[in-house]
Enzyme design. Structure first.
Site, PDB file in Angstrom:
ATOM      1  N   ASP A  11      32.833  52.733  35.132  1.00 55.18           N
ATOM      2  CA  ASP A  11      33.511  51.523  35.632  1.00 55.18           C
ATOM      3  C   ASP A  11      32.495  50.387  35.545  1.00 55.18           C
ATOM      4  O   ASP A  11      31.301  50.611  35.316  1.00 55.18           O
ATOM      5  CB  ASP A  11      33.952  51.747  37.088  1.00 55.18           C
ATOM      6  CG  ASP A  11      34.640  50.521  37.710  1.00 55.18           C
ATOM      7  OD1 ASP A  11      35.367  49.813  36.987  1.00 55.18           O
ATOM      8  OD2 ASP A  11      34.453  50.275  38.912  1.00 55.18           O
ATOM      9  N   SER A  12      32.964  49.170  35.793  1.00 54.95           N
ATOM     10  CA  SER A  12      32.050  48.026  35.846  1.00 54.95           C
ATOM     11  C   SER A  12      31.100  48.154  37.029  1.00 54.95           C
ATOM     12  O   SER A  12      30.047  47.522  37.053  1.00 54.95           O
ATOM     13  CB  SER A  12      32.864  46.741  36.014  1.00 54.95           C
ATOM     14  OG  SER A  12      33.643  46.831  37.197  1.00 54.95           O
ATOM     15  N   TYR A  43      33.859  42.854  35.368  1.00 53.53           N
ATOM     16  CA  TYR A  43      34.457  42.859  34.030  1.00 53.53           C
ATOM     17  C   TYR A  43      35.663  41.911  33.968  1.00 53.53           C
ATOM     18  O   TYR A  43      36.021  41.413  32.902  1.00 53.53           O
ATOM     19  CB  TYR A  43      34.967  44.266  33.696  1.00 53.53           C
ATOM     20  CG  TYR A  43      33.956  45.249  33.119  1.00 53.53           C
ATOM     21  CD1 TYR A  43      32.615  44.929  32.951  1.00 53.53           C
ATOM     22  CD2 TYR A  43      34.388  46.517  32.724  1.00 53.53           C
ATOM     23  CE1 TYR A  43      31.721  45.851  32.415  1.00 53.53           C
ATOM     24  CE2 TYR A  43      33.498  47.444  32.182  1.00 53.53           C
ATOM     25  CZ  TYR A  43      32.169  47.120  32.028  1.00 53.53           C
ATOM     26  OH  TYR A  43      31.308  48.032  31.494  1.00 53.53           O
ATOM     27  N   GLY A  44      36.280  41.699  35.119  1.00 58.11           N
ATOM     28  CA  GLY A  44      37.585  41.031  35.163  1.00 58.11           C
ATOM     29  C   GLY A  44      37.630  39.619  34.628  1.00 58.11           C
ATOM     30  O   GLY A  44      38.700  39.133  34.271  1.00 58.11           O
ATOM     31  N   CYS A  74      38.478  52.371  35.090  1.00 56.91           N
ATOM     32  CA  CYS A  74      38.516  50.916  35.213  1.00 56.91           C
ATOM     33  C   CYS A  74      39.740  50.403  34.463  1.00 56.91           C
ATOM     34  O   CYS A  74      39.867  50.634  33.252  1.00 56.91           O
ATOM     35  CB  CYS A  74      37.237  50.342  34.601  1.00 56.91           C
ATOM     36  SG  CYS A  74      37.189  48.548  34.580  1.00 56.91           S
ATOM     37  N   ASN A  75      40.621  49.734  35.173  1.00 57.30           N
ATOM     38  CA  ASN A  75      41.828  49.193  34.531  1.00 57.30           C
ATOM     39  C   ASN A  75      41.482  48.118  33.509  1.00 57.30           C
ATOM     40  O   ASN A  75      42.123  48.000  32.466  1.00 57.30           O
ATOM     41  CB  ASN A  75      42.742  48.575  35.594  1.00 57.30           C
ATOM     42  CG  ASN A  75      43.352  49.603  36.511  1.00 57.30           C
ATOM     43  OD1 ASN A  75      44.452  50.085  36.275  1.00 57.30           O
ATOM     44  ND2 ASN A  75      42.636  49.963  37.557  1.00 57.30           N
ATOM     45  N   THR A  76      40.459  47.321  33.829  1.00 53.00           N
ATOM     46  CA  THR A  76      40.101  46.207  32.956  1.00 53.00           C
ATOM     47  C   THR A  76      39.535  46.723  31.634  1.00 53.00           C
ATOM     48  O   THR A  76      39.909  46.244  30.552  1.00 53.00           O
ATOM     49  CB  THR A  76      39.073  45.293  33.656  1.00 53.00           C
ATOM     50  OG1 THR A  76      39.548  44.995  34.972  1.00 53.00           O
ATOM     51  CG2 THR A  76      38.863  44.015  32.900  1.00 53.00           C
ATOM     52  N   GLU A 152      31.898  44.719  46.593  1.00 51.20           N
ATOM     53  CA  GLU A 152      30.576  45.332  46.392  1.00 51.20           C
ATOM     54  C   GLU A 152      29.447  44.523  47.011  1.00 51.20           C
ATOM     55  O   GLU A 152      28.558  45.068  47.652  1.00 51.20           O
ATOM     56  CB  GLU A 152      30.291  45.509  44.899  1.00 51.20           C
ATOM     57  CG  GLU A 152      31.076  46.629  44.310  1.00 51.20           C
ATOM     58  CD  GLU A 152      30.458  47.183  43.035  1.00 51.20           C
ATOM     59  OE1 GLU A 152      29.233  47.085  42.832  1.00 51.20           O
ATOM     60  OE2 GLU A 152      31.233  47.710  42.224  1.00 51.20           O
ATOM     61  N   CYS A 184      43.407  47.841  40.145  1.00 48.22           N
ATOM     62  CA  CYS A 184      41.963  47.760  39.922  1.00 48.22           C
ATOM     63  C   CYS A 184      41.357  48.827  40.815  1.00 48.22           C
ATOM     64  O   CYS A 184      41.749  48.955  41.986  1.00 48.22           O
ATOM     65  CB  CYS A 184      41.446  46.368  40.315  1.00 48.22           C
ATOM     66  SG  CYS A 184      39.634  46.263  40.410  1.00 48.22           S
ATOM     67  N   THR A 185      40.427  49.598  40.262  1.00 49.33           N
ATOM     68  CA  THR A 185      39.927  50.755  41.005  1.00 49.33           C
ATOM     69  C   THR A 185      39.051  50.370  42.196  1.00 49.33           C
ATOM     70  O   THR A 185      38.743  51.222  43.026  1.00 49.33           O
ATOM     71  CB  THR A 185      39.173  51.708  40.063  1.00 49.33           C
ATOM     72  OG1 THR A 185      38.144  50.961  39.377  1.00 49.33           O
ATOM     73  CG2 THR A 185      40.100  52.328  39.054  1.00 49.33           C
ATOM     74  N   HIS A 186      38.678  49.107  42.297  1.00 49.99           N
ATOM     75  CA  HIS A 186      37.945  48.672  43.490  1.00 49.99           C
ATOM     76  C   HIS A 186      38.871  48.544  44.714  1.00 49.99           C
ATOM     77  O   HIS A 186      38.405  48.623  45.844  1.00 49.99           O
ATOM     78  CB  HIS A 186      37.294  47.299  43.261  1.00 49.99           C
ATOM     79  CG  HIS A 186      36.002  47.356  42.508  1.00 49.99           C
ATOM     80  ND1 HIS A 186      35.939  47.543  41.154  1.00 49.99           N
ATOM     81  CD2 HIS A 186      34.717  47.265  42.932  1.00 49.99           C
ATOM     82  CE1 HIS A 186      34.673  47.546  40.770  1.00 49.99           C
ATOM     83  NE2 HIS A 186      33.913  47.382  41.830  1.00 49.99           N
TER      84      HIS A 186
HETATM   85  N1  DGL Z   1      37.279  48.224  38.757  1.00 54.05           N
HETATM   86  C1  DGL Z   1      37.736  47.458  37.682  1.00 54.05           C
HETATM   87  C2  DGL Z   1      39.198  47.657  37.361  1.00 54.05           C
HETATM   88  O1  DGL Z   1      39.740  48.693  37.663  1.00 54.05           O
HETATM   89  C3  DGL Z   1      37.263  46.076  37.382  1.00 54.05           C
HETATM   90  C4  DGL Z   1      36.608  45.226  38.392  1.00 54.05           C
HETATM   91  C5  DGL Z   1      35.828  44.128  37.713  1.00 54.05           C
HETATM   92  O2  DGL Z   1      34.719  44.452  37.265  1.00 54.05           O
HETATM   93  O3  DGL Z   1      36.320  43.007  37.588  1.00 54.05           O
HETATM   94  O4  DGL Z   1      39.819  46.809  36.798  1.00 54.05           O
END
Ligand code: DGL
Length: 262
Positions: A11-12, A43-44, A74-76, A152, A184-186
């Site tokens: 993930d990011s 990453y977003g 990570c979805n992104t 984070e 988003c996994t966060h």
């Molecule tokens: N956790 C990430 C996701 O699922 C991206 C968060 C990020 O880095 O912007 O999209």
């Protein structure tokens, strides 16, 4: 490929740990190598071309490091790079996307909320997902710039996160969404705070369990299931000491963090 090789998860940052938790719940005897690309968090807000290049670089390095499968937690990164990653490596790959399909199955109001990064929601992959599965439904695609980073860097219970959740979640409640996909996994790290801002009974969808089932299917099909010792290694492209402190807070238990450069 050997069954004893670890499963790579990336993930990011530390959002993918919410996926890792589901993977370890279902497949506790596997070994895992978790990589947080913290140096490039978030990453977003990054261009698709960057994410594609970075995703392929990481996937190739994880394959070379000896993974038997790859989970893009990570979805992104999935939205920008899943196809390029699948084309670049030979490993079984599990990718994830916002739970639009299950949301359509669950909604009664016909109004679905999706919380995700700007990059995910602007991707062709997301547009296709909505076009193919949510016809006739109202999909409120709410971008949440700054939220993953604030979780984070500031902490899940910080005033900064609370202010961002007010901004992003309250409009979904006002518009009548009865199902909200955490795209988003966060965001599962702040699921309770999200739920508090929505009417009682609103369903929140997290894709961790579905990813774990898909990984199990793929490993079984490749005769790669089992063989590890339940070992977990966490690595980051950022500073291990500060990432480690955040890992301990989120995971609720001390995990050593090492530096790794893909
Ligand atoms: N956790 C990430 C996701 O699922 C991206 C968060 C990020 O880095 O912007 O999209």
């Amino acid at each position: 490929m050997e069954r004893t090789q670890p499963i790579a998860v990336f993930d990011s940052g530390l959002g993918g740990l919410t996926v890792l938790r589901a993977l370890r719940g279902r497949l506790p005897h596997e070994d895992y190598f978790y990589f947080a690309d913290t140096r490039f968090l978030p990453y977003g807000d990054r261009p698709e071309s960057f994410l594609k290049e970075r995703g392929v670089l990481i996937a190739r390095a994880l394959e070379k490091r000896g993974a038997k499968a790859l989970v893009i937690a990570c979805n992104t990164a999935t939205a920008a790079a899943a196809e390029a990653i699948r084309a670049a490596i030979k490993l079984p790959v599990v990718a994830l996307e916002p739970g639009v399909k299950p949301a359509v199955a669950l909604t009664r109001s016909g109004v679905i909320g999706v919380l995700a990064t700007t990059r995910t929601l602007h991707s062709e992959r997301f547009q296709r997902l909505v076009g193919n599965h949510a016809a006739g439904h109202q999909v409120l695609a709410q971008a949440c710039p700054g939220l993953a980073e604030a979780i984070e860097m500031r902490g899940a219970h910080s005033p900064e996160v609370a202010a961002l959740l007010d901004e992003f979640v309250l409009p979904l409640a006002a518009a009548g969404a009865d199902v909200v996909a955490l795209g988003c996994t966060h965001y599962p790290w702040v699921a309770e705070a999200i739920a508090r801002r929505l009417p009682a009974g609103t369903r929140l969808l997290d894709t961790g369990e579905a990813v774990a089932r898909q990984l199990e299917r793929l490993l079984a099909a490749g005769n790669l299931l089992g063989g590890g010792g339940g070992h977990l290694t966490v690595a980051t492209s950022g500073a291990p000491a500060s990432v480690g402190a955040t890992v301990d807070r989120l995971w609720g238990q001390h995990l050593p963090v090492e530096h790794w450069e893909p």
